[in-house]
Motif scaffolding. Structure first.
Motif, PDB file in Angstrom:
ATOM      1  N   ALA A 253       0.843  -1.202   0.000  1.00 55.66           N
ATOM      2  CA  ALA A 253       0.000   0.000   0.000  1.00 55.66           C
ATOM      3  C   ALA A 253       0.875   1.248   0.000  1.00 55.66           C
ATOM      4  CB  ALA A 253      -0.916   0.000   1.220  1.00 55.66           C
ATOM      5  N   PRO A 254       0.433   2.320  -0.652  1.00 54.61           N
ATOM      6  CA  PRO A 254       1.226   3.555  -0.672  1.00 54.61           C
ATOM      7  C   PRO A 254       1.201   4.243   0.687  1.00 54.61           C
ATOM      8  CG  PRO A 254      -0.917   3.948  -1.669  1.00 54.61           C
ATOM      9  CD  PRO A 254      -0.837   2.462  -1.398  1.00 54.61           C
ATOM     10  N   LEU A 255       2.143   5.140   0.885  1.00 57.60           N
ATOM     11  CA  LEU A 255       2.124   5.984   2.064  1.00 57.60           C
ATOM     12  C   LEU A 255       0.894   6.890   2.023  1.00 57.60           C
ATOM     13  CD1 LEU A 255       5.853   7.195   2.172  1.00 57.60           C
ATOM     14  CD2 LEU A 255       4.834   5.306   3.472  1.00 57.60           C
ATOM     15  N   THR A 256       0.387   7.224   3.182  1.00 60.25           N
ATOM     16  CA  THR A 256      -0.678   8.215   3.243  1.00 60.25           C
ATOM     17  C   THR A 256      -0.094   9.596   2.956  1.00 60.25           C
ATOM     18  OG1 THR A 256      -0.376   8.723   5.587  1.00 60.25           O
ATOM     19  CG2 THR A 256      -1.820   6.837   5.030  1.00 60.25           C
ATOM     20  N   ARG A 257      -0.971  10.549   2.719  1.00 61.59           N
ATOM     21  CA  ARG A 257      -0.493  11.907   2.484  1.00 61.59           C
ATOM     22  C   ARG A 257       0.340  12.413   3.654  1.00 61.59           C
ATOM     23  NH1 ARG A 257      -5.486  11.952  -0.276  1.00 61.59           N
ATOM     24  NH2 ARG A 257      -5.452  13.090  -2.277  1.00 61.59           N
ATOM     25  N   LEU A 258      -0.128  12.171   4.873  1.00 64.67           N
ATOM     26  CA  LEU A 258       0.609  12.647   6.040  1.00 64.67           C
ATOM     27  C   LEU A 258       1.942  11.931   6.188  1.00 64.67           C
ATOM     28  CD1 LEU A 258      -2.265  13.089   8.662  1.00 64.67           C
ATOM     29  CD2 LEU A 258      -0.918  14.902   7.571  1.00 64.67           C
ATOM     30  N   GLU A 259       1.990  10.652   5.852  1.00 58.98           N
ATOM     31  CA  GLU A 259       3.265   9.926   5.900  1.00 58.98           C
ATOM     32  C   GLU A 259       4.241  10.468   4.867  1.00 58.98           C
ATOM     33  OE1 GLU A 259       1.723   5.557   7.504  1.00 58.98           O
ATOM     34  OE2 GLU A 259       1.728   5.991   5.343  1.00 58.98           O
ATOM     35  N   VAL A 260       3.729  10.791   3.675  1.00 56.80           N
ATOM     36  CA  VAL A 260       4.575  11.410   2.658  1.00 56.80           C
ATOM     37  C   VAL A 260       5.135  12.724   3.172  1.00 56.80           C
ATOM     38  CG1 VAL A 260       4.567  12.522   0.385  1.00 56.80           C
ATOM     39  CG2 VAL A 260       3.438  10.314   0.697  1.00 56.80           C
ATOM     40  N   LEU A 261       4.275  13.535   3.774  1.00 52.99           N
ATOM     41  CA  LEU A 261       4.712  14.830   4.280  1.00 52.99           C
ATOM     42  C   LEU A 261       5.761  14.659   5.372  1.00 52.99           C
ATOM     43  CD1 LEU A 261       4.487  17.881   4.246  1.00 52.99           C
ATOM     44  CD2 LEU A 261       2.548  17.707   5.830  1.00 52.99           C
ATOM     45  N   ASP A 262       5.549  13.722   6.276  1.00 54.55           N
ATOM     46  CA  ASP A 262       6.520  13.495   7.353  1.00 54.55           C
ATOM     47  C   ASP A 262       7.889  13.121   6.789  1.00 54.55           C
ATOM     48  OD1 ASP A 262       4.836  14.097   9.438  1.00 54.55           O
ATOM     49  OD2 ASP A 262       4.215  12.025   9.783  1.00 54.55           O
ATOM     50  N   ARG A 263       7.907  12.248   5.800  1.00 50.34           N
ATOM     51  CA  ARG A 263       9.192  11.840   5.224  1.00 50.34           C
ATOM     52  C   ARG A 263       9.843  12.986   4.452  1.00 50.34           C
ATOM     53  NH1 ARG A 263       9.125   5.434   3.584  1.00 50.34           N
ATOM     54  NH2 ARG A 263       7.921   4.717   5.388  1.00 50.34           N
ATOM     55  N   PHE A 264       9.007  13.796   3.804  1.00 46.79           N
ATOM     56  CA  PHE A 264       9.580  14.932   3.096  1.00 46.79           C
ATOM     57  C   PHE A 264      10.116  15.968   4.081  1.00 46.79           C
ATOM     58  CE2 PHE A 264       9.406  18.790   0.353  1.00 46.79           C
ATOM     59  CZ  PHE A 264      10.277  18.349  -0.627  1.00 46.79           C
ATOM     60  N   ILE A 265       9.470  16.117   5.213  1.00 46.26           N
ATOM     61  CA  ILE A 265       9.981  17.018   6.248  1.00 46.26           C
ATOM     62  C   ILE A 265      11.374  16.581   6.682  1.00 46.26           C
ATOM     63  CG2 ILE A 265       9.681  17.693   8.665  1.00 46.26           C
ATOM     64  CD1 ILE A 265       6.663  17.869   8.117  1.00 46.26           C
ATOM     65  N   ASP A 266      11.580  15.286   6.834  1.00 42.23           N
ATOM     66  CA  ASP A 266      12.917  14.786   7.184  1.00 42.23           C
ATOM     67  C   ASP A 266      13.934  15.169   6.105  1.00 42.23           C
ATOM     68  OD1 ASP A 266      11.935  13.636   9.495  1.00 42.23           O
ATOM     69  OD2 ASP A 266      11.719  11.637   8.624  1.00 42.23           O
ATOM     70  N   TYR A 267      13.538  15.017   4.854  1.00 42.62           N
ATOM     71  CA  TYR A 267      14.420  15.388   3.749  1.00 42.62           C
ATOM     72  C   TYR A 267      14.723  16.885   3.771  1.00 42.62           C
ATOM     73  CZ  TYR A 267      15.620  16.723  -1.054  1.00 42.62           C
ATOM     74  OH  TYR A 267      16.222  17.282  -2.163  1.00 42.62           O
ATOM     75  N   VAL A 268      13.695  17.697   3.968  1.00 46.00           N
ATOM     76  CA  VAL A 268      13.872  19.145   3.983  1.00 46.00           C
ATOM     77  C   VAL A 268      14.838  19.564   5.077  1.00 46.00           C
ATOM     78  CG1 VAL A 268      12.688  21.330   4.444  1.00 46.00           C
ATOM     79  CG2 VAL A 268      11.673  19.669   2.879  1.00 46.00           C
ATOM     80  N   GLY A 269      14.743  18.928   6.247  1.00 47.44           N
ATOM     81  CA  GLY A 269      15.651  19.265   7.336  1.00 47.44           C
ATOM     82  C   GLY A 269      17.098  19.089   6.940  1.00 47.44           C
ATOM     83  N   GLY A 270      17.404  17.987   6.253  1.00 45.24           N
ATOM     84  CA  GLY A 270      18.771  17.760   5.806  1.00 45.24           C
ATOM     85  C   GLY A 270      19.219  18.771   4.771  1.00 45.24           C
TER      86      GLY A 270
END
Length: 339
Positions: A253-270
């Protein structure tokens, strides 16, 4: 090198000023299988520009293709070689862009009138790399007869070693229409692309142009090998969430929208730690909650805050709280200072 079966069943179009490395990293969180492309990069930019800025990408983006623009076989071959060395899975030649700037440089859609030159470019590129070399084109330009001219173009370029064509199912009018109008005004002719695949069943044909959703695009797969979405995939990126299961038969199953956002937030921090501006990344996520409750508040909070001096990861965290309902819509920095 030959193309992998089904590798291009769903593609996201190369889009100037949109499909940069941050956008591609974000889209990859939503679909593991969609084939992604860079913005168009001129061969000269690869040869003489800042290669980290021009070619840099994350390993997580694979599969990803580098789209080049140019008309000099030797320069394109060297740019393709460099792109392959950087790790791109494919080199794509742009024969579809209709802008005046591109025409003045003798590349893009105007080259549909010069199939022999395009063939020379493709052969030089293919001889220089071991990854596939592909072409993105229109069904024709200006007053060309799309039956005869497209067949001649494809046959000539295929003889040079190109085994995949991404075909925007519109003509490009080089005189009289702007690039924006060329994306909408010339009528779509999907049947012409279908006929091309029927005639050249040995080639991989991907259809592009005016495809606004996955349900709109998927029926074309009866006729061609792949579909490519552009603006629709950028405006409503979560439509990619159905791609892996629907078109590739993946079970996960794909990530939910919020899960996508959380992972992108981690990327943005770096990336912030590396000096990347926040709004260079957040602009790509504005459509993530398209059609969902509180999506407008999510977009507004990011748009009003991400560009401010000193803006950091908290902007996305606050936007997440807003769209999830965990917090009321927050006031912007300007409103707070005025209060």
């Amino acid at each position: 090198m030959s193309l992998k079966p089904d590798s291009h069943r769903f593609c996201v179009a190369p889009m100037m000023e949109w499909t940069d490395r941050h956008c591609r990293t974000f889209l990859r969180l939503i679909s593991a299988r969609a084939f992604l492309y860079t913005e168009m990069v001129t061969a000269d930019a690869v040869l003489h520009g800042d290669r980290v800025r021009v070619l840099g990408f994350n390993a997580a983006e694979h599969p990803v293709g580098l789209q080049l623009g140019g008309s000099d076989p030797a320069r394109l071959a060297e740019a393709a070689r460099i792109g392959a060395e950087w790790g791109y899975d494919e080199i794509n030649l742009n024969i579809g862009c209709p802008s005046d700037r591109v025409q003045s440089g003798r590349f893009g859609a105007c080259l549909m009138a010069e199939p022999k030159l395009v063939a020379d470019c493709v052969k030089a590129m293919a001889d220089a790399v071991e990854v596939p070399v592909t072409v993105k084109c229109r069904i024709g330009i200006d007053d060309q007869d799309t039956e005869e001219s497209l067949d001649r173009f494809v046959d000539t370029v295929a003889d040079a070693g190109c085994m995949m064509f991404i075909v925007h199912a519109r003509k490009a009018w080089l005189d009289g229409l702007s690039p924006k109008e060329n994306r909408d005004v010339p009528p779509l002719d999907y049947d012409r692309v279908h006929r091309l695949k029927t005639r050249r069943s040995d080639l991989a044909i991907v259809i592009n142009g005016g495809l606004g959703s996955l349900p709109h695009a998927a029926p074309h797969l009866v006729h061609v090998d792949g579909v490519m979405l552009g603006r629709a995939a950028y405006a409503d990126p979560y439509l990619l969430a159905a791609v892996d299961q629907t078109l590739y038969g993946e079970a996960e199953a794909p990530l939910t929208r919020l899960e996508v956002l959380d992972r992108f937030i981690d990327y943005v921090g770096g990336e912030l730690d590396r000096g990347v501006r926040l709004n260079a990344m957040t602009r790509h996520v504005l459509g993530l909650f398209h059609g969902q409750p509180r999506a407008r508040a999510f977009r507004r909070h990011i748009a009003e805050n991400a560009h401010l001096p000193g803006a950091g990861i908290e902007v996305l965290e606050q936007a997440r709280d807003i769209v999830s309902g965990a917090a009321p819509e927050t006031r912007t920095a300007e409103n707070r200072s005025a209060a």
